[in-house]
Design an enzyme around this catalytic site. Structure first.
Site, PDB file in Angstrom:
ATOM      1  N   THR B 128       0.866  -1.192   0.000  1.00  0.00           N
ATOM      2  CA  THR B 128       0.000   0.000   0.000  1.00  0.00           C
ATOM      3  C   THR B 128       0.892   1.227   0.000  1.00  0.00           C
ATOM      4  O   THR B 128       2.115   1.121   0.142  1.00  0.00           O
ATOM      5  CB  THR B 128      -0.904   0.034   1.255  1.00  0.00           C
ATOM      6  OG1 THR B 128      -0.067   0.233   2.407  1.00  0.00           O
ATOM      7  CG2 THR B 128      -1.691  -1.253   1.417  1.00  0.00           C
ATOM      8  N   ASP B 129       0.295   2.397  -0.125  1.00  0.00           N
ATOM      9  CA  ASP B 129       1.082   3.632  -0.124  1.00  0.00           C
ATOM     10  C   ASP B 129       1.872   3.784   1.173  1.00  0.00           C
ATOM     11  O   ASP B 129       2.988   4.281   1.177  1.00  0.00           O
ATOM     12  CB  ASP B 129       0.159   4.850  -0.316  1.00  0.00           C
ATOM     13  CG  ASP B 129      -0.412   4.879  -1.731  1.00  0.00           C
ATOM     14  OD1 ASP B 129       0.117   4.131  -2.592  1.00  0.00           O
ATOM     15  OD2 ASP B 129      -1.388   5.606  -1.961  1.00  0.00           O
ATOM     16  N   CYS B 130       1.268   3.372   2.275  1.00  0.00           N
ATOM     17  CA  CYS B 130       1.952   3.523   3.562  1.00  0.00           C
ATOM     18  C   CYS B 130       2.782   2.286   3.931  1.00  0.00           C
ATOM     19  O   CYS B 130       3.680   2.369   4.761  1.00  0.00           O
ATOM     20  CB  CYS B 130       0.954   3.861   4.658  1.00  0.00           C
ATOM     21  SG  CYS B 130      -0.552   2.890   4.594  1.00  0.00           S
ATOM     22  N   TYR B 131       2.463   1.138   3.356  1.00  0.00           N
ATOM     23  CA  TYR B 131       3.229  -0.100   3.608  1.00  0.00           C
ATOM     24  C   TYR B 131       3.623  -0.717   2.263  1.00  0.00           C
ATOM     25  O   TYR B 131       3.007  -1.657   1.793  1.00  0.00           O
ATOM     26  CB  TYR B 131       2.390  -1.114   4.403  1.00  0.00           C
ATOM     27  CG  TYR B 131       2.055  -0.659   5.807  1.00  0.00           C
ATOM     28  CD1 TYR B 131       3.040  -0.628   6.791  1.00  0.00           C
ATOM     29  CD2 TYR B 131       0.753  -0.288   6.147  1.00  0.00           C
ATOM     30  CE1 TYR B 131       2.739  -0.218   8.077  1.00  0.00           C
ATOM     31  CE2 TYR B 131       0.442   0.113   7.432  1.00  0.00           C
ATOM     32  CZ  TYR B 131       1.438   0.149   8.391  1.00  0.00           C
ATOM     33  OH  TYR B 131       1.138   0.544   9.665  1.00  0.00           O
TER      34      TYR B 131
END
Lengths: 135, 390
Positions: B128-131
């Site tokens: 994901t964008d954060c992970y």
């Protein structure tokens, strides 16, 4: 006198011949049948403990092989790993000859190997896998 | 003669509390009488060490760089839950390994961690964008983990069944190998040392009770799953069948492999021997009377595990003293018995907890909330329904 454990395989047509009788009468060996599963016209297995001199042992084994049996020294041994054992006692519930018992007071496991018939019921019963067949 | 929690805790804090194990207390009560023993003794300690399947650990791994939101997680090939936050997981003891089946499961991973061994962590994530990371393959030890704590939904069953088998085939169960035609009987309780058998109506054990969990100081977190206060009770008010249970919580990093062991039940599955001990304050003579009960006073019900239904037929009750003698009578037949719960380790737990209370000033906590009492809730079965029937 030395004592050895033998693993005998009987071919299907051999199974009804009284070989144990001859071990006693002709070879002066003292046999103790630990386990046997022999049916007519089927391959049979027997775990046998024999006590006797080295010479009569060798002659007795040669006789068994001459009768068409496959003879191997039962190399396996039942070993209790005290480090893994937690003294739960579950093995005592499946040990028919009472080789595995609990001390009446301490309730710790006591293994009397002389009573063991190598049925291996404890090996699969032990939840800690602390009892194994060693080779 | 009633004592208060505060008085008992004050004596523990000053190092003057009189602490006995449940076995020692029963002997003292037989010797000097229940009243005298109740006056003299402040705390009685209990202990049990049996397979407890509803156990597991909560883990936080910390974040890798770049970080990953772990979805599918395995530890030494044993799947752990990916249904929590990015690097949190719950590893249940009964989860079998993908490669070794039930010979190595969640319980074995926990034992390896406790013994200081490195465990292989593999996980995948969606990215994901954060992970952004999608895969990780690394090794962790107990020391590396931010948090690792037992959270066991059901431990310390108050009494349990005695299992027999009337069929012609051996059965492989969570109560061990049951030999055909009443060939043996197995049972699983610490009897007179068992925590909840010593507090049958949950007077002193409740949410917030400080206790011993696998060698670590822990707490009773909630009622255990399947907690059922209603089964038949004997004349002392003690259940004769499986009844109450405890959910417990404790730090894995403070636990000891001496009081935690992985287990495999052939043709059944993975479980773990979990050491649980609870200290019980001797508040009054009523509590003392139950604490003084011995294996000769406590009974369990015999069930036929050959009948594969929720309700199994019963063959009546036996005392724990009879079970420990190695032989009981069922249907007129002498049946050899074998335990599953280790009495020697249960005794060590009760003795260790006694040392905590007497020497390490381990004070007691009165329940913040009581466990469900008799009459409070019913124990429901699961019905099999179709969508149309709803």
């Amino acid at each position: 006198m030395p004592r050895k454990r033998l693993d005998l395989t009987f071919p299907p047509r051999q199974s009804l011949k009284p070989v144990i009788y001859h071990l006693v009468k002709d070879y002066d060996l003292v046999p103790n049948i630990l386990r046997a599963q022999i049916h007519p016209a089927q391959e049979g297995r027997m775990v046998l403990e024999v006590t006797g001199t080295k010479e009569s042992y060798a002659a007795g084994v040669a006789f068994l092989e001459g009768q068409g049996l496959t003879v191997s020294e039962a190399a396996s041994d039942i070993v209790l790993d005290q480090e893994k054992c937690v003294d739960c006692g579950l093995c005592t519930a499946v040990c028919k000859p009472d080789a595995l018992t609990l001390d009446p007071e301490a309730q710790t496991l006591v293994f009397d190997k002389d009573k063991c018939v190598y049925c291996e019921a404890c090996v699969i019963a032990c939840p800690r896998r602390a009892i194994t067949l060693s080779f | 003669m009633a004592k208060t929690w505060e008085e008992i805790n004050a004596r523990i804090a000053s190092g003057s509390a009189v602490v006995l194990t449940a076995e020692e207390f029963a002997a003292a009560a037989a010797d000097e009488g229940v009243s005298a023993a109740a006056r003299r003794v402040d705390v009685v300690t209990t202990g049990t060490y049996g397979p407890m399947c509803s156990s597991g650990v909560m883990i936080n791994f910390g974040h890798s760089d770049p970080p990953i939101k772990m979805g599918e997680i395995t530890l030494n090939d044993v799947p752990a839950s990916g249904g929590l936050a990015a690097v949190d997981t719950y590893l249940g003891v009964t989860e079998p390994s993908r490669t070794r089946g039930i010979e190595y499961g969640g319980a074995h991973v926990i034992e390896d961690l406790l013994r200081g061994r490195a465990v292989r962590l593999r996980a995948t994530g969606p990215g994901t964008d954060c992970y952004p990371r999608t895969e990780i393959d690394t090794w962790v030890t107990l020391e590396d983990l931010n948090q690792a704590y037992f959270f066991n939904p059901r431990n310390a069953y108050q009494n349990y069944a005695v299992a027999v088998n009337t069929t012609d085939q051996a059965l492989y169960t969570y109560l061990g190998t049951l030999l055909p035609r009443l060939g043996n009987a197995t049972y699983c309780s610490a009897g007179a040392l068992s925590p909840l058998l010593n507090d049958p109506t949950y007077r002193t054990i409740g949410v917030g009770t400080r206790c011993f969990v696998a060698g670590a100081p822990g707490y009773v977190a909630w009622e255990g799953t399947q907690h059922n206060p209603h089964p038949d009770r004997d004349e002392n008010g003690v259940p004769v069948r499986p009844a109450g249970t405890l959910a417990v919580i404790a730090d894995l990093k403070q636990a000891s492999p001496e009081f935690y062991s992985a287990a495999t039940f052939t043709k059944y599955g993975v479980s773990s021997f979990m050491g649980i001990g609870v200290p019980i304050p001797v508040l009054d003579e009523d509590i003392a009377a139950t604490l003084a009960l011995t294996d000769a006073d406590l009974t369990a019900t015999i069930y036929d595990y050959g009948v594969q239904h929720r309700s199994r037929p019963s063959f009546g009750t036996v005392t724990y003293a009879q079970l420990r003698s190695g032989c009981i009578e069922v249907e007129g037949k002498q049946v050899p018995t074998g335990p599953i719960s280790s009495l020697p380790v249960a005794r060590r737990i009760a003795a260790e907890l006694k040392r905590w209370v007497a020497e390490e000033r381990f004070t007691l906590a009165p329940p913040l909330q009581q466990l469900p009492q008799v009459g409070s809730q019913s124990f429901k079965p699961l019905e099999v329904r179709t969508g149309e029937a709803i």
